[in-house]
Design an enzyme around this catalytic site. Sequence first.
Site, PDB file in Angstrom:
ATOM      1  N   HIS A 250       0.833  -1.205   0.000  1.00  0.00           N
ATOM      2  CA  HIS A 250       0.000   0.000   0.000  1.00  0.00           C
ATOM      3  C   HIS A 250       0.865   1.252   0.000  1.00  0.00           C
ATOM      4  O   HIS A 250       0.586   2.227  -0.722  1.00  0.00           O
ATOM      5  CB  HIS A 250      -0.926   0.000   1.218  1.00  0.00           C
ATOM      6  CG  HIS A 250      -2.067  -0.961   1.103  1.00  0.00           C
ATOM      7  ND1 HIS A 250      -3.392  -0.579   1.199  1.00  0.00           N
ATOM      8  CD2 HIS A 250      -2.093  -2.298   0.897  1.00  0.00           C
ATOM      9  CE1 HIS A 250      -4.173  -1.630   1.051  1.00  0.00           C
ATOM     10  NE2 HIS A 250      -3.406  -2.689   0.884  1.00  0.00           N
TER      11      HIS A 250
ATOM     12  N   ASP B 154      -5.762   5.958   2.495  1.00  0.00           N
ATOM     13  CA  ASP B 154      -5.907   4.537   2.189  1.00  0.00           C
ATOM     14  C   ASP B 154      -7.272   4.070   2.709  1.00  0.00           C
ATOM     15  O   ASP B 154      -7.755   4.562   3.739  1.00  0.00           O
ATOM     16  CB  ASP B 154      -4.796   3.750   2.885  1.00  0.00           C
ATOM     17  CG  ASP B 154      -4.776   2.291   2.485  1.00  0.00           C
ATOM     18  OD1 ASP B 154      -3.971   1.940   1.597  1.00  0.00           O
ATOM     19  OD2 ASP B 154      -5.550   1.488   3.054  1.00  0.00           O
TER      20      ASP B 154
ATOM     21  N   GLN C 105      11.779  -6.562  -9.315  1.00  0.00           N
ATOM     22  CA  GLN C 105      10.700  -7.209 -10.064  1.00  0.00           C
ATOM     23  C   GLN C 105      10.366  -6.509 -11.381  1.00  0.00           C
ATOM     24  O   GLN C 105      10.243  -7.161 -12.416  1.00  0.00           O
ATOM     25  CB  GLN C 105       9.445  -7.298  -9.183  1.00  0.00           C
ATOM     26  CG  GLN C 105       8.265  -7.970  -9.871  1.00  0.00           C
ATOM     27  CD  GLN C 105       7.202  -8.406  -8.902  1.00  0.00           C
ATOM     28  OE1 GLN C 105       7.435  -9.297  -8.080  1.00  0.00           O
ATOM     29  NE2 GLN C 105       6.027  -7.790  -8.970  1.00  0.00           N
TER      30      GLN C 105
ATOM     31  N   TRP D 118      -2.090  -6.830  -6.429  1.00  0.00           N
ATOM     32  CA  TRP D 118      -2.484  -5.928  -7.511  1.00  0.00           C
ATOM     33  C   TRP D 118      -1.279  -5.200  -8.113  1.00  0.00           C
ATOM     34  O   TRP D 118      -1.211  -4.988  -9.327  1.00  0.00           O
ATOM     35  CB  TRP D 118      -3.522  -4.935  -7.025  1.00  0.00           C
ATOM     36  CG  TRP D 118      -4.160  -4.149  -8.142  1.00  0.00           C
ATOM     37  CD1 TRP D 118      -4.127  -2.809  -8.346  1.00  0.00           C
ATOM     38  CD2 TRP D 118      -4.955  -4.690  -9.214  1.00  0.00           C
ATOM     39  NE1 TRP D 118      -4.832  -2.473  -9.479  1.00  0.00           N
ATOM     40  CE2 TRP D 118      -5.355  -3.610 -10.034  1.00  0.00           C
ATOM     41  CE3 TRP D 118      -5.356  -5.980  -9.566  1.00  0.00           C
ATOM     42  CZ2 TRP D 118      -6.137  -3.779 -11.172  1.00  0.00           C
ATOM     43  CZ3 TRP D 118      -6.135  -6.152 -10.704  1.00  0.00           C
ATOM     44  CH2 TRP D 118      -6.520  -5.059 -11.494  1.00  0.00           C
ATOM     45  N   ASN D 119      -0.310  -4.810  -7.284  1.00  0.00           N
ATOM     46  CA  ASN D 119       0.888  -4.168  -7.822  1.00  0.00           C
ATOM     47  C   ASN D 119       1.598  -5.080  -8.816  1.00  0.00           C
ATOM     48  O   ASN D 119       2.015  -4.656  -9.899  1.00  0.00           O
ATOM     49  CB  ASN D 119       1.860  -3.793  -6.694  1.00  0.00           C
ATOM     50  CG  ASN D 119       1.343  -2.668  -5.825  1.00  0.00           C
ATOM     51  OD1 ASN D 119       0.445  -1.935  -6.210  1.00  0.00           O
ATOM     52  ND2 ASN D 119       1.920  -2.518  -4.642  1.00  0.00           N
ATOM     53  N   SER D 120       1.748  -6.347  -8.447  1.00  0.00           N
ATOM     54  CA  SER D 120       2.426  -7.307  -9.317  1.00  0.00           C
ATOM     55  C   SER D 120       1.653  -7.525 -10.616  1.00  0.00           C
ATOM     56  O   SER D 120       2.238  -7.618 -11.708  1.00  0.00           O
ATOM     57  CB  SER D 120       2.614  -8.642  -8.599  1.00  0.00           C
ATOM     58  OG  SER D 120       3.531  -8.517  -7.530  1.00  0.00           O
TER      59      SER D 120
END
Length: 473
Positions: A17, A113, A348, A366-368
């Site tokens: 986050h 957030d 990554q 979700w980031n990945s």
Amino acid sequence: MAKTSHIVVVSIPSFSHQSSIIEFCKRFIHLHHNIHVTCIFPIIDAPIQATLKLLESLPPSINYTFLPPINQQDLPQDGVTQIQLAVAQSMPSFRNSLQSLCSTNPVVALVADPLASQALEIAKEFNLLSFIYYPLSAMTTSLHLHLSTLHEQISCDYIDHPNPIRIPGCIPIHGQDLPGDFFHHRSSIAYKLFLQHSKNFSLANGLLVNTFSEMEESTIKALQEKYNTIENNTEVYLVGPIIQSGSESTKLKGSDCEKWLDKQKPNSVLFVCFGSGGTLSQEQLNELAFGLELSSVKFLWVLREPSNSSYVGPYSVGSDDAILKFLPHGFLERTKEQGLVVPFWAPQTQILSHTSTGGFLTHCGWNSILESVVFGVPMITWPLFGEQRMNAILLTEGLEVGLKVKFNDNGIADRNEIAEVIRALMLSEERSEIQQRIEALKDAATSALAEDGSSSRALSQFGIRMENLMLEK
């Protein structure tokens, strides 16, 4: 001289986050030079080291502060409950920090957030507009916003509900695929806390969602139909795909990862990584190792220490030799020509963007997912916690840009299943169809991020709203 608009951003003690909201701030102020941002981070014990690394790359118009730490010993061990309670206990300190900022440099708005929704209430005390930044999919956003209604409609635990659960604009979801951390047991502290968050969301004046229209068209349409109305006066801004950049970008160059990847054929390598906090049991780690070996596919595996918990927090620290001992006996020797095992961490985004990388075995954070889409890499879905089961369904059933690993009744994916799905993604005829679909998404993501793209326009509209607020003060 033009006035400077000042907005405050508050995240939660979770690296995924925090990294997403930091990248949002960087992209936002890149488009709006007259806006100043202060990021406020509640913490458990101490700041997350990976976050500190990201903060090194901030431009001068973004400041940050850490609230006094909450002692982990005083919190429950359950990760989701722990984070929510830590944020709740940090709110008095947050109020003091916001009051100090408002007295020295007038603040026009707050961005929070979703798990820091108490900050929306505090924003009203200071007469500030408030917005929720979702570092998550539109599908998860829709679930969050619809939860109060679901709570009234369904009286049993969602996991026991016999019919698919309908979330506005989304593929119907079985209760077992909702985030187990929150939704499997309505009597849990985590669920009760999250239900309160969902009730607070109505206080927000807008939603900033890290997605783009081609990724989740029907869900976005449902969100916009509900919120983008004159009566509601709550705008939905699609600001994605926002992914990590900056300080990470140079870390592949000259590394063992780069040297190894440079020797491989284009699209031949499966990248295996379970995000900043995911981990496997020793039994499952063994099966994954044997599955990789059986597949005969080239692989680059980011290895973390095994644990009976699916989440152990970001970036472990320890001896490389010590962690390699968790691998099956003889594995490294047998696969020395086939793969590369990297202890603890690897860059990554840089690996996904390398021409040799042709697939991504991911935990479906979700980031990945967004990083894989931006670089056009097909996925194998292996969800571990949180909303990752929902994300996996979106990828495999909705967008059809990934294949799923199947687990047995004991929750274990065996080596033969793993080898079969790897070969299907990397070597079968099905791969070309998946590749075409994710290439189309990649093109759409590139268009969204262009100077006149949908994401840039949304950020511009949000920025203009902030600048107008400053003129009104």
